[in-house]
Design an enzyme around this catalytic site. Structure first.
Site, PDB file in Angstrom:
ATOM      1  CE  LYS A 217      -5.475  -0.133   4.024  1.00  0.00           C
ATOM      2  NZ  LYS A 217      -4.535  -1.072   3.450  1.00  0.00           N
TER       3      LYS A 217
ATOM      4  CB  ALA B 151      -0.929  -0.059   1.314  1.00  0.00           C
TER       5      ALA B 151
ATOM      6  CE1 TYR C 197      -3.384   4.405   4.197  1.00  0.00           C
ATOM      7  CE2 TYR C 197      -3.780   5.031   6.126  1.00  0.00           C
ATOM      8  CZ  TYR C 197      -3.598   4.030   5.407  1.00  0.00           C
ATOM      9  OH  TYR C 197      -2.810   2.615   6.756  1.00  0.00           O
TER      10      TYR C 197
ATOM     11  CB  THR D  88      -6.186   0.847   8.583  1.00  0.00           C
ATOM     12  OG1 THR D  88      -5.705   1.972   9.326  1.00  0.00           O
ATOM     13  CG2 THR D  88      -6.092   1.711   7.219  1.00  0.00           C
ATOM     14  CG  ASP D  89      -6.649   3.341  13.979  1.00  0.00           C
ATOM     15  OD1 ASP D  89      -6.416   3.486  12.183  1.00  0.00           O
ATOM     16  OD2 ASP D  89      -6.349   3.376  14.794  1.00  0.00           O
ATOM     17  CD  GLU D  90      -4.813   6.631   9.407  1.00  0.00           C
ATOM     18  OE1 GLU D  90      -5.454   7.411   8.163  1.00  0.00           O
ATOM     19  OE2 GLU D  90      -4.044   6.883   9.857  1.00  0.00           O
TER      20      GLU D  90
END
Ligand code: NAD
Ligand code: DAU
Length: 337
Positions: free
Chosen positions: A155, A83, A151, A125-127
């Site tokens: 994801k 990534a 980003y 990801t937690d994002e």
């Protein structure tokens, strides 16, 4: 067991490969990595001689014919770390993020489907969940996706694709969503290694905004163990949150690093905030604990000491990185703020 790992020359991928080859003798890994600015062949020098168990292929996960050729060897699982991973870079230019993080995942999924690969593991990801307020409960897997940066949007898109391939084609997939990792081999554009290396060099430590944004920190090897558990025993089609239950405001991390390195707080420089800066992340990792028996085992104090020690002892690794292309990026980023 035979694995295809993508993005294995980056921070988490290389820690994953090193720890898996150390833990399991009956394991072989093909590592497909494009060697972008974030990929570093040096990270895996300790295993490159192990020709029976480790093979490196330089290439792009969006290159369908290459991916198809590798995947036709039918690995037991594909673990996708590849990534573009840095939020600030995605704010400057999202193009590479959309290409690798979305089209790359589609390419991997299509090839896995074509060749009937066992399991596809997407490292997310937690994002993707967005941002929390100070009193909000931690993110759970059923939360809506509310990404705030190019980003995290890329994801989140990948996560939706992975889900869709499970529902539509009945593919065996699992998704992990982890909080902020730290540890050895992390590229020094991310908060902790940037602050450690700047402090060693007596350079300013740039803190965005008021420094009170909160991240939930996890030691990278705990994340790697969690991925191994999910890859082997996770339920198909399921998402697993992974977190360290270790929330700190950025400024506390920065002051802790300066204190440990015996450097003055006067090196701290408050700079303009990151646009769209998520205020707080916090993960509820109850599902992975209850279903798979995983809990993090490295305390923050132990992990940060090991990390600082590693950067002190491996100055040549990061000094090489902190020149050339990296400096161009910094000029652009601070020009943008
Ligand atoms: P990283 O930036 O250190 O490494 C990324 C790796 O992917 C590099 O080796 C790079 O060369 C490779 N790569 C990039 N584009 C590629 C392409 N098109 N084809 C093949 N290889 C390519 O990233 P990281 O911090 O190790 O993160 C790994 C994964 O974990 C990412 O998917 C990221 O979203 C996720 N994640 C990271 C964190 C964190 O705190 N770092 C937390 C949660 C999830
Ligand atoms: O939460 C998981 C995510 O963690 C991963 O998905 C990403 O790939 C990874 O890069 C990381 O994203 P963050 O944006 O949280 O990490 P970063 O290290 O860039 O920043 C951490 C916090 O520190 C964030 O609040 C911004 C702040 N920061 C960062 C840098 C680089 C600063 O204050 N100064 C800085 O110079």
């Amino acid at each position: 067991m035979r694995l295809l790992v993508t993005g294995g020359l980056g921070f988490i991928g290389s820690n994953f490969i090193l720890s898996m080859l150390k833990t399991y003798q009956d394991l072989s890994i093909i590592n497909l990595d494009l060697i972008t600015y974030a990929g570093n062949l040096e990270n895996l020098v300790d295993v490159t001689h192990d020709k029976n168990r480790y093979t490196f292929v330089k290439g792009d996960i969006t290159d369908k014919s290459l991916v198809s050729e590798i995947v036709s060897t039918k690995p037991d699982a594909v673990v996708n770390f590849a990534a573009e991973s840095h939020v600030d870079r995605s704010i400057l230019d999202a193009s590479a993020f959309l290409k690798t993080n979305i089209i790359g995942v589609q390419t991997l999924l299509d090839c896995c489907r074509e060749h009937g690969v066992g399991r596809f593991v997407q490292i997310s990801t937690d994002e993707v969940y967005g941002s929390l307020g100070p009193e909000d409960p931690p993110f759970v897997e059923t939360n809506h996706l509310k990404p705030n940066s190019p980003y995290s949007a890329s994801k989140a898109s990948a996560d939706l694709l992975v889900r869709a391939y499970h529902k539509t084609y009945n593919m065996d997939v699992v998704i992990t969503r982890c909080s902020n990792n730290y540890g050895l081999l992390q590229f020094p554009e991310k908060l902790i290694p940037l602050m450690i290396t700047n402090a060693i060099q007596n350079q300013e430590l740039p803190v965005y905004g008021d420094g009170l944004n909160v991240r939930d920190w996890i030691y990278v090897l705990d994340h790697c163990k969690a991925i191994d558990k999910v890859m082997r025993d996770g339920r198909s089609g399921r998402i697993y949150n992974i977190g360290g239950s270790c929330e700190y405001p950025n400024i506390e991390i920065v002051k802790l690093i300066l204190t440990k390195l015996k450097k003055p707080f006067s090196l701290i420089k408050y700079v303009q905030d990151r646009p769209g800066h998520d205020r707080r992340y916090s993960m509820d990792a109850t599902r992975i604990r209850d279903e798979l028996g995983w809990v993090p085992s490295t305390g923050f104090e132990e992990g940060i000491d090991a990390t600082i020690k590693w950067y002190i002892e491996n100055e040549s690794w990061w000094r090489k990185i902190k020149s050339g292309e990296y400096l161009d990026y910094y000029e652009k980023w601070y020009g943008n703020l």
